[in-house]
Write a protein that holds these residues in place. Structure first.
Motif, PDB file in Angstrom:
ATOM      1  N   THR A 121     -27.186 -19.111 -61.172  1.00  0.00           N
ATOM      2  CA  THR A 121     -28.559 -19.916 -60.756  1.00  0.00           C
ATOM      3  C   THR A 121     -29.807 -18.595 -60.326  1.00  0.00           C
ATOM      4  OG1 THR A 121     -27.540 -21.516 -59.893  1.00  0.00           O
ATOM      5  CG2 THR A 121     -29.674 -21.655 -59.505  1.00  0.00           C
ATOM      6  N   VAL A 122     -29.266 -18.083 -59.524  1.00  0.00           N
ATOM      7  CA  VAL A 122     -30.335 -16.829 -58.961  1.00  0.00           C
ATOM      8  C   VAL A 122     -30.546 -15.667 -59.865  1.00  0.00           C
ATOM      9  CG1 VAL A 122     -30.248 -17.537 -56.566  1.00  0.00           C
ATOM     10  CG2 VAL A 122     -28.600 -15.701 -57.366  1.00  0.00           C
ATOM     11  N   LYS A 123     -29.565 -15.230 -60.727  1.00  0.00           N
ATOM     12  CA  LYS A 123     -29.850 -14.552 -61.702  1.00  0.00           C
ATOM     13  C   LYS A 123     -30.733 -14.990 -62.886  1.00  0.00           C
ATOM     14  CE  LYS A 123     -25.373 -11.904 -61.287  1.00  0.00           C
ATOM     15  NZ  LYS A 123     -24.085 -11.516 -62.051  1.00  0.00           N
ATOM     16  N   THR A 124     -30.319 -16.294 -63.123  1.00  0.00           N
ATOM     17  CA  THR A 124     -31.402 -16.830 -64.188  1.00  0.00           C
ATOM     18  C   THR A 124     -32.885 -16.757 -63.739  1.00  0.00           C
ATOM     19  OG1 THR A 124     -29.467 -18.102 -65.133  1.00  0.00           O
ATOM     20  CG2 THR A 124     -31.785 -18.992 -65.545  1.00  0.00           C
ATOM     21  N   MET A 125     -33.001 -17.221 -62.405  1.00  0.00           N
ATOM     22  CA  MET A 125     -34.378 -17.252 -61.851  1.00  0.00           C
ATOM     23  C   MET A 125     -35.046 -15.788 -61.863  1.00  0.00           C
ATOM     24  SD  MET A 125     -33.663 -19.489 -58.626  1.00  0.00           S
ATOM     25  CE  MET A 125     -35.231 -19.418 -57.923  1.00  0.00           C
ATOM     26  N   GLN A 126     -34.158 -14.816 -61.441  1.00  0.00           N
ATOM     27  CA  GLN A 126     -34.877 -13.392 -61.397  1.00  0.00           C
ATOM     28  C   GLN A 126     -35.023 -12.848 -62.847  1.00  0.00           C
ATOM     29  OE1 GLN A 126     -33.299 -10.630 -62.636  1.00  0.00           O
ATOM     30  NE2 GLN A 126     -34.932  -9.254 -61.602  1.00  0.00           N
TER      31      GLN A 126
ATOM     32  N   GLY B 212     -38.435 -14.764 -63.448  1.00  0.00           N
ATOM     33  CA  GLY B 212     -39.535 -14.656 -62.469  1.00  0.00           C
ATOM     34  C   GLY B 212     -39.806 -15.782 -61.519  1.00  0.00           C
ATOM     35  N   ALA B 213     -38.838 -16.615 -61.448  1.00  0.00           N
ATOM     36  CA  ALA B 213     -38.756 -17.751 -60.409  1.00  0.00           C
ATOM     37  C   ALA B 213     -38.354 -17.162 -59.246  1.00  0.00           C
ATOM     38  CB  ALA B 213     -37.781 -18.764 -60.887  1.00  0.00           C
ATOM     39  N   LYS B 214     -39.254 -17.741 -57.896  1.00  0.00           N
ATOM     40  CA  LYS B 214     -39.159 -17.266 -56.668  1.00  0.00           C
ATOM     41  C   LYS B 214     -38.558 -17.847 -55.770  1.00  0.00           C
ATOM     42  CE  LYS B 214     -41.351 -13.344 -57.804  1.00  0.00           C
ATOM     43  NZ  LYS B 214     -40.590 -12.054 -57.857  1.00  0.00           N
ATOM     44  N   VAL B 215     -38.351 -19.302 -55.829  1.00  0.00           N
ATOM     45  CA  VAL B 215     -37.944 -20.163 -54.697  1.00  0.00           C
ATOM     46  C   VAL B 215     -36.944 -21.271 -55.407  1.00  0.00           C
ATOM     47  CG1 VAL B 215     -38.514 -21.681 -53.025  1.00  0.00           C
ATOM     48  CG2 VAL B 215     -40.069 -19.844 -53.463  1.00  0.00           C
ATOM     49  N   LEU B 216     -35.849 -21.290 -54.655  1.00  0.00           N
ATOM     50  CA  LEU B 216     -34.838 -22.225 -55.021  1.00  0.00           C
ATOM     51  C   LEU B 216     -34.514 -23.118 -53.713  1.00  0.00           C
ATOM     52  CD1 LEU B 216     -32.402 -23.429 -56.835  1.00  0.00           C
ATOM     53  CD2 LEU B 216     -30.921 -21.781 -55.769  1.00  0.00           C
ATOM     54  N   ALA B 217     -34.786 -24.212 -54.057  1.00  0.00           N
ATOM     55  CA  ALA B 217     -34.511 -25.316 -53.050  1.00  0.00           C
ATOM     56  C   ALA B 217     -33.789 -26.495 -53.475  1.00  0.00           C
ATOM     57  CB  ALA B 217     -35.847 -26.132 -52.658  1.00  0.00           C
ATOM     58  N   VAL B 218     -32.599 -26.627 -52.619  1.00  0.00           N
ATOM     59  CA  VAL B 218     -31.399 -27.627 -52.980  1.00  0.00           C
ATOM     60  C   VAL B 218     -31.414 -28.577 -51.800  1.00  0.00           C
ATOM     61  CG1 VAL B 218     -30.270 -25.931 -54.318  1.00  0.00           C
ATOM     62  CG2 VAL B 218     -29.595 -25.996 -52.008  1.00  0.00           C
ATOM     63  N   GLU B 219     -30.582 -29.520 -51.848  1.00  0.00           N
ATOM     64  CA  GLU B 219     -30.314 -30.683 -50.818  1.00  0.00           C
ATOM     65  C   GLU B 219     -29.181 -30.293 -49.899  1.00  0.00           C
ATOM     66  OE1 GLU B 219     -30.768 -35.450 -50.412  1.00  0.00           O
ATOM     67  OE2 GLU B 219     -30.701 -34.602 -52.572  1.00  0.00           O
TER      68      GLU B 219
END
Length: 273
Positions: free
Chosen positions: A224-229, A232-239
């Motif tokens: 998930t965070v590798k795909t974001m990086q 250029g996605a900077k924030v991940l919020a989960v429940e």
């Protein structure tokens, strides 16, 4: 206890199998061909590699091994329903009885079929409570005021698409929804939305309002965070408490090294911030 593991893709089934064996249970896996990790074969007492539509073989395999309890976990590419789906007679009868084929109804109905055949369906986390997302910000980087606004918007939109059983994840930037997860899955939605945003996108992934927590619980991890990086996605919020997190230390370390924010929130946190 003899546990039947219905395994799709990803690391969740493998983690569960190892935890169940360590707890002294016997594990018998139905692993979906082309989806499940081949390593599952060595992590369980016996495995049957089946296609998604082979329900009769699944029930027979569990019956032969005197399975009493089952878990359903791991992803199954939804596109298999359109390309390589070969249902047996039991599967055809099951499908004919459905009023729609949205994920939630499909899984609830499948769990009902298992229970009708004497198999108790357990929560996928019942042996792995530590992988549930704990509330709070996990990274050194915190959301900016603008990112908090996008989180709040994304949360409302994600809950709505969840209510409609479309997906669990949205990508937002500066008040605009860039991507909504559908059949392509979370990582593909993040990649699409991140590219459209060109930096500073916010990813929100939540549990559906009427989610059956026995299965299809939202999951995030290193991919998930590798795909974001990469986009250029900077924030991940989960429940918080209603999502699972894989490889959390590595995930947080990677996020910190790339100035990303990862956090777990409740409805109140997200909507009032």
């Amino acid at each position: 206890m003899n546990i039947g593991l219905i395994a799709g893709g990803g690391c969740f089934p493998l983690l569960f199998a190892r935890a169940a064996k360590a707890a002294g249970h016997r594990v018998y896996a139905v692993a979906y061909t082309g989806q499940a990790d081949p390593a599952i074969q060595e992590a369980v007492d016996a495995a049957a590699w089946l296609n998604v539509g082979q329900v009769e073989h699944l029930l027979g395999f569990f019956s032969r091994h005197q399975v009493t309890d089952t878990v359903i976990m791991g992803w199954v590419r939804k596109t298999v329903m359109f390309s390589d789906f070969q249902p047996d007679a039991t599967a055809l009868a099951f499908i004919a009885g459905l009023t729609e084929t949205h994920d939630d109804l499909l899984l609830r109905s499948f769990a009902g079929l298992l229970e009708e055949n004497g198999l108790r369906v357990r929560a996928s986390t019942f042996l792995l409570p530590h992988i549930l997302a704990g509330e709070g910000c996990w990274t050194k980087t915190k959301p900016t005021a603008g990112q908090w606004s996008d989180i709040s918007l994304g949360w409302r939109i994600a809950k709505e698409i969840g209510r409609l059983d479309v997906g669990q994840c949205v990508v937002v930037q500066k008040g605009s929804v860039l991507a909504v997860e559908a059949i392509e899955g979370t990582d593909a939605a993040i990649a699409r939305g991140g590219r459209l945003g060109g930096g500073d996108a916010v990813v929100v992934k939540v549990c559906k309002p009427n989610q059956d927590l026995r299965f299809d619980i939202p999951a995030v991890g290193m991919e998930t965070v590798k795909t974001m990086q990469s986009t250029g996605a900077k924030v991940l919020a989960v429940e918080a408490g209603r999502s699972v997190v894989f490889d959390k230390p590595e995930m947080v370390s990677f996020a910190d090294a790339n100035n990303m924010c990862v956090m777990a929130l409740t409805d109140k946190d997200a909507r009032l911030s």
